[in-house]
Design an enzyme around this catalytic site. Structure first.
Site, PDB file in Angstrom:
ATOM      1  N   PHE A  50       0.811  -1.222   0.000  1.00 16.38           N
ATOM      2  CA  PHE A  50       0.000   0.000   0.000  1.00 16.38           C
ATOM      3  C   PHE A  50       0.846   1.274   0.000  1.00 16.38           C
ATOM      4  O   PHE A  50       0.385   2.325   0.399  1.00 16.38           O
ATOM      5  CB  PHE A  50      -0.971   0.012   1.187  1.00 16.38           C
ATOM      6  CG  PHE A  50      -1.657  -1.299   1.414  1.00 16.38           C
ATOM      7  CD1 PHE A  50      -2.485  -1.841   0.440  1.00 16.38           C
ATOM      8  CD2 PHE A  50      -1.475  -2.011   2.585  1.00 16.38           C
ATOM      9  CE1 PHE A  50      -3.111  -3.060   0.627  1.00 16.38           C
ATOM     10  CE2 PHE A  50      -2.100  -3.231   2.782  1.00 16.38           C
ATOM     11  CZ  PHE A  50      -2.920  -3.762   1.804  1.00 16.38           C
ATOM     12  N   GLY A  71       0.240  -9.035  -3.768  1.00 13.85           N
ATOM     13  CA  GLY A  71      -1.089  -9.604  -3.671  1.00 13.85           C
ATOM     14  C   GLY A  71      -2.006  -9.010  -4.711  1.00 13.85           C
ATOM     15  O   GLY A  71      -3.199  -9.305  -4.763  1.00 13.85           O
ATOM     16  N   ILE A  90      -9.317  -4.163 -19.075  1.00 12.46           N
ATOM     17  CA  ILE A  90      -9.022  -4.945 -17.876  1.00 12.46           C
ATOM     18  C   ILE A  90      -8.302  -6.216 -18.310  1.00 12.46           C
ATOM     19  O   ILE A  90      -8.840  -7.019 -19.082  1.00 12.46           O
ATOM     20  CB  ILE A  90     -10.315  -5.275 -17.101  1.00 12.46           C
ATOM     21  CG1 ILE A  90     -11.037  -3.980 -16.719  1.00 12.46           C
ATOM     22  CG2 ILE A  90      -9.998  -6.110 -15.876  1.00 12.46           C
ATOM     23  CD1 ILE A  90     -10.234  -3.002 -15.889  1.00 12.46           C
ATOM     24  N   ASN A 120      -7.174  -8.924 -16.461  1.00 14.71           N
ATOM     25  CA  ASN A 120      -7.735 -10.150 -15.876  1.00 14.71           C
ATOM     26  C   ASN A 120      -8.865  -9.755 -14.945  1.00 14.71           C
ATOM     27  O   ASN A 120      -8.637  -9.161 -13.888  1.00 14.71           O
ATOM     28  CB  ASN A 120      -6.659 -10.938 -15.116  1.00 14.71           C
ATOM     29  CG  ASN A 120      -7.203 -12.233 -14.520  1.00 14.71           C
ATOM     30  OD1 ASN A 120      -8.148 -12.815 -15.038  1.00 14.71           O
ATOM     31  ND2 ASN A 120      -6.600 -12.682 -13.433  1.00 14.71           N
ATOM     32  N   GLN A 175      -8.825  -6.353  -6.723  1.00 16.24           N
ATOM     33  CA  GLN A 175      -8.180  -5.075  -6.454  1.00 16.24           C
ATOM     34  C   GLN A 175      -9.194  -4.017  -6.042  1.00 16.24           C
ATOM     35  O   GLN A 175      -8.980  -3.256  -5.091  1.00 16.24           O
ATOM     36  CB  GLN A 175      -7.438  -4.597  -7.708  1.00 16.24           C
ATOM     37  CG  GLN A 175      -6.098  -5.251  -7.914  1.00 16.24           C
ATOM     38  CD  GLN A 175      -5.032  -4.562  -7.086  1.00 16.24           C
ATOM     39  OE1 GLN A 175      -4.977  -4.722  -5.865  1.00 16.24           O
ATOM     40  NE2 GLN A 175      -4.196  -3.796  -7.721  1.00 16.24           N
ATOM     41  N   GLY A 217      -4.193   1.951 -14.605  1.00 20.63           N
ATOM     42  CA  GLY A 217      -4.072   1.306 -13.308  1.00 20.63           C
ATOM     43  C   GLY A 217      -5.377   1.262 -12.536  1.00 20.63           C
ATOM     44  O   GLY A 217      -6.247   2.119 -12.693  1.00 20.63           O
ATOM     45  N   GLY A 236      -5.117  -0.156  -8.997  1.00 23.13           N
ATOM     46  CA  GLY A 236      -4.791  -0.492  -7.613  1.00 23.13           C
ATOM     47  C   GLY A 236      -5.276   0.508  -6.593  1.00 23.13           C
ATOM     48  O   GLY A 236      -5.521   0.156  -5.447  1.00 23.13           O
ATOM     49  N   GLU A 237      -5.448   1.781  -7.005  1.00 25.49           N
ATOM     50  CA  GLU A 237      -5.745   2.819  -6.025  1.00 25.49           C
ATOM     51  C   GLU A 237      -7.077   3.521  -6.245  1.00 25.49           C
ATOM     52  O   GLU A 237      -7.678   4.037  -5.300  1.00 25.49           O
ATOM     53  CB  GLU A 237      -4.595   3.831  -6.012  1.00 25.49           C
ATOM     54  CG  GLU A 237      -3.297   3.160  -5.587  1.00 25.49           C
ATOM     55  CD  GLU A 237      -2.062   4.023  -5.727  1.00 25.49           C
ATOM     56  OE1 GLU A 237      -1.769   4.776  -4.794  1.00 25.49           O
ATOM     57  OE2 GLU A 237      -1.370   3.914  -6.758  1.00 25.49           O
TER      58      GLU A 237
END
Length: 738
Positions: free
Chosen positions: A242, A470, A629, A631, A638, A702, A704-705
């Site tokens: 993170f 992860g 996307i 996957n 996520q 992205g 992730g956030e």
């Protein structure tokens, strides 16, 4: 590669079996022989000078090999870099104490328990000075931090003829203003930080959970006074990061320096309490958002001022306005003013959606307050102010479908059934409310390389020195390799998390897939070209002498007129084990002509107990516009993780910093509350899946956030709808609702 518009790839994690069976090796799991164990000694004051350290009892304790302190310092060089080291100084190099919980010593012993017990025997004397440890108390002395993302901390765009932002607000038909606060927060990754350092001659191998093996190599080499070629960093699995596993903190530096002195490997695993002070935090934030609008809801002025905690030791602080109000909505006048309050506290660092997480709570709550004051639906208000160009820069977005996020999310959630009146829905003892908010996070791409090895056994290895926290990068590499080469995914062997692999800066800023994906495609193209070159130039090849232009590639086979041969058979015939090639990719010229951003919208339902004030999130729908996307399965994971992060921000998380002592009073998972299974409702995630091919060949930005941005505001807006009470101070705990 198949058309990304129709992408339906949804595969299990290729590393999943390793993880669920315990086979995945994290930093502290590496089997290093004869390893000694280190345990950090932490300061018990927040500001001052170490007068003395009595280590005699610790040195006599069973199993102790050495005790290092500022009075018997380990050799480290330079002053450190606030990003790569985490703060502006290197540990144990002087007697200054910068914050409570600073590393001031390390005990090395035969076992972890012996090192820990001996560390408790160290007695330290201090010359103490009163610390500054209060954000509210430091606001009068707040300072300009200098440029933020290349722009002034005080940034203003005004319409022609408008003298000031306050004049624009005064001329607005409707205004709202609110002050929104949240405390320091901590990353609390499941895997505690750890490092194992092993020297072989002048070569260092460092096993360390890191988001960037490459940056870690540079930091370690500089601090130890060796060449980067003398440092190898290994980090195949990272148990969460993170953001706080980007910088290199005290423990790997001390482990490597101690191992060099002792001539044997050293392992340091931080305790959970130590991670709260050694490895960074998210700044506390106090922000004020004022909005001016016409009666039809059109924004004419946005004023967003913020104070964030900064450490006297440096670090990376939150910049809420510059990451949200800077460009999320269309407005004729925008004014941002970022200030920092420098305190004697552990240094802040990047934490998932740095700036956007806190800024979205202020901006998106203020938008909800404006919608109520105008009597306009919150979704409709955002649609009316949807920015079609980047404000101030006046360039278009490469791909933006935020309006579709609103419409799709509202339909999936059932927003049309909402009665806008607060306290209008009651279910037994529960007041029921709904709320929504927008999400945004920039699309980033860094230069990256990938290497592909085509093997005689019919498999293909794909490697890059990125990281998997992860987040699914092991699987993403396999999917990208499969698609680029037209092979089944079970024939792809991904590899990552080691500095000796193909160059890659790592996994942060939601840029890992966006950066690595084009590099894999380039490597596949280069590997195919190399296969063809070998096939037509090797005398034992059945394609020897065929013109290069007459040879094609089709799903693992080389094809020429009247001939076809698989690469495995070709390499076997030639007596070769492997053919390899490396591909490189980086941002293209389009990155100066467009703005790149991922967007989303959250819709949630909250229940608040009428008698106890207990808030409960009962369901949430999140729609994401992040390009293609790669996957679906790991991508959804996520976003769900981001939503859970936002639940923590909204309802549970916060460090309790004692103003008088600078001590964090809740540095453990009993008192620092995080969402658990019972706090997480069903999460409906939907991806628009519009490829952004101006951003990258794969069209993937992205994710992730972006999933955590706006969640707290949506929950807070729903709490207001349920109860009629507006909570502007996070977390929203039941005492604030009674």
């Amino acid at each position: 590669m198949p058309d990304s518009v129709n992408r339906t790839v949804s595969v299990n994690r290729v590393d999943g079996r390793l993880k669920v069976t315990g086979g995945a090796r994290y930093a502290a799991d590496q089997p290093v022989a004869a390893v000694a164990h280190g345990y950090l000694v932490l300061s018990t004051v927040a500001r001052g000078t170490i007068r003395s350290m009595d280590v005699s009892a610790a040195e006599r304790a069973p199993g102790v090999l050495a005790v290092f302190t500022p009075f018997r310092a380990l050799e480290l060089r330079g002053s450190g870099n606030p990003f790569s080291v985490g703060h502006s100084w290197l540990p144990l190099q002087n007697t200054e104490v910068h914050y409570h919980g600073q590393a001031i010593g390390v005990v090395i012993a035969e076992t972890f328990e012996q090192a820990r017990d001996a560390a408790a025997l160290v007695r330290t004397g201090y010359d103490v000075r009163p610390p500054a440890a209060s954000l509210p108390g430091g606001i009068p002395d707040a300072t300009d931090p200098g440029p933020i993302m290349g722009e002034p901390a005080k940034l203003e765009f005004l319409a022609e003829g408008v003298e000031s932002i306050d004049a624009a607000l005064a001329a607005s038909e409707v205004t709202v203003t609110g002050r929104y606060t949240q405390p320091m927060k901590h990353h609390t990754a499941m895997e505690p930080h750890s490092a194992v350092a092993q020297w072989q001659g002048d070569q260092l191998t460092l096993y360390c959970g890191t988001q960037s093996a490459t940056l870690t190599v540079g930091t370690m080499a500089a601090a130890l006074g060796v060449a980067p070629t003398q440092v190898r960093v290994v980090s195949p699995h990272v148990g969460g990061g993170f953001g706080n596993k980007v910088a290199t903190w005290a423990h790997p530096l001390l482990a490597a320096a101690a191992a060099r002195v002792l001539g044997r490997p050293v392992k340091i695993v931080l305790s959970r309490e130590q991670t709260f002070t050694i490895t960074g935090n998210r700044s506390a934030v106090d922000q004020t958002v004022t909005l001016g609008a016409r009666r039809d809801g059109t924004l004419v002025a946005i004023k967003h001022g913020a104070y964030a905690t900064q450490s006297a030791s440096g670090g990376i602080f939150e910049s809420p306005g510059h990451t949200t109000s800077r460009y999320l909505y269309r407005s004729e006048n925008i004014h941002l003013d970022q200030r920092i309050v420098t305190l004697d506290i552990p240094p802040p660092t990047v934490m998932r959606a740095p700036g956007q997480e806190s800024g979205s709570f202020g901006l998106e709550t203020a938008l909800d307050e404006l919608a109520i004051k105008l009597g306009v639906d919150p979704v409709e208000l955002r649609l009316r102010n949807n920015a079609t160009i980047f404000p101030g820069r006046n360039v278009p977005w490469s791909s933006k479908h935020l309006d579709e996020c609103y419409r799709v999310g509202a339909e999936r959630f059932g927003w049309h059934r909402r009665n806008p009146a607060p306290r209008s829905t009651v279910d037994g003892d529960w007041l029921v409310g709904t709320g929504m908010a927008s999400a945004n996070y920039p699309g980033e791409r860094f230069a990256a390389s990938a290497r592909i090895r085509v093997r005689a056994d019919g498999t293909v290895s794909v490697d890059s020195a990125t990281a998997d926290l992860g987040t699914g990068m092991w699987t993403v590499l396999a999917v990208l390799g499969s698609e680029s080469l037209g092979l089944p995914i079970d024939r792809i062997r991904p590899d990552l998390g080691e500095s000796t692999l193909a160059a890659n800066v790592g996994a942060f800023a939601s840029a890992a897939t966006a950066s690595t994906g084009p590099a894999v495609a380039a490597a596949a193209e280069a590997a195919i070209a190399e296969l063809i070159r070998v096939a037509v130039t090797h005398q034992d090849s059945p394609l020897y002498g065929v013109p290069t232009g007459d040879v094609g590639y089709d799903h693992g086979q080389l094809v020429a007129p009247g001939r076809r041969i698989g690469f495995a058979a070709l390499l076997d015939a030639l007596g070769l084990d492997v053919v390899e090639a490396t591909g490189n990719a980086g941002p293209g010229p389009e990155h100066g002509r467009y703005a790149f951003t991922s967007f989303g919208a959250h819709f949630c339902e909250v229940r608040v107990n009428r008698w106890t004030g207990e808030p409960r999130l009962s369901r949430i729908t999140t729609v994401i516009d992040a390009g293609a996307i790669i996957n679906q399965k790991t991508a959804r994971s996520q976003i769900v993780g981001g939503v859970i992060f936002g639940i923590g921000q909204a309802l549970l998380e916060g460090a309790h910093l004692e103003p008088a002592t600078g001590r964090i009073a809740n540095p453990n998972l009993a008192d620092y509350l995080l969402p658990v299974n019972a706090d997480v409702p069903p999460v409906d995630v939907h991806f628009l899946n519009h490829p952004d091919t101006l951003f990258s060949p794969q069209g993937a930005r992205g994710i992730g956030e972006v999933g955590t941005v706006g969640v707290a505001a949506a929950i807070g807006n729903a709490v207001h709808h349920a109860t009629g009470r507006r909570i502007r101070d996070l977390p929203i705990t039941l005492d604030k609702l009674l």
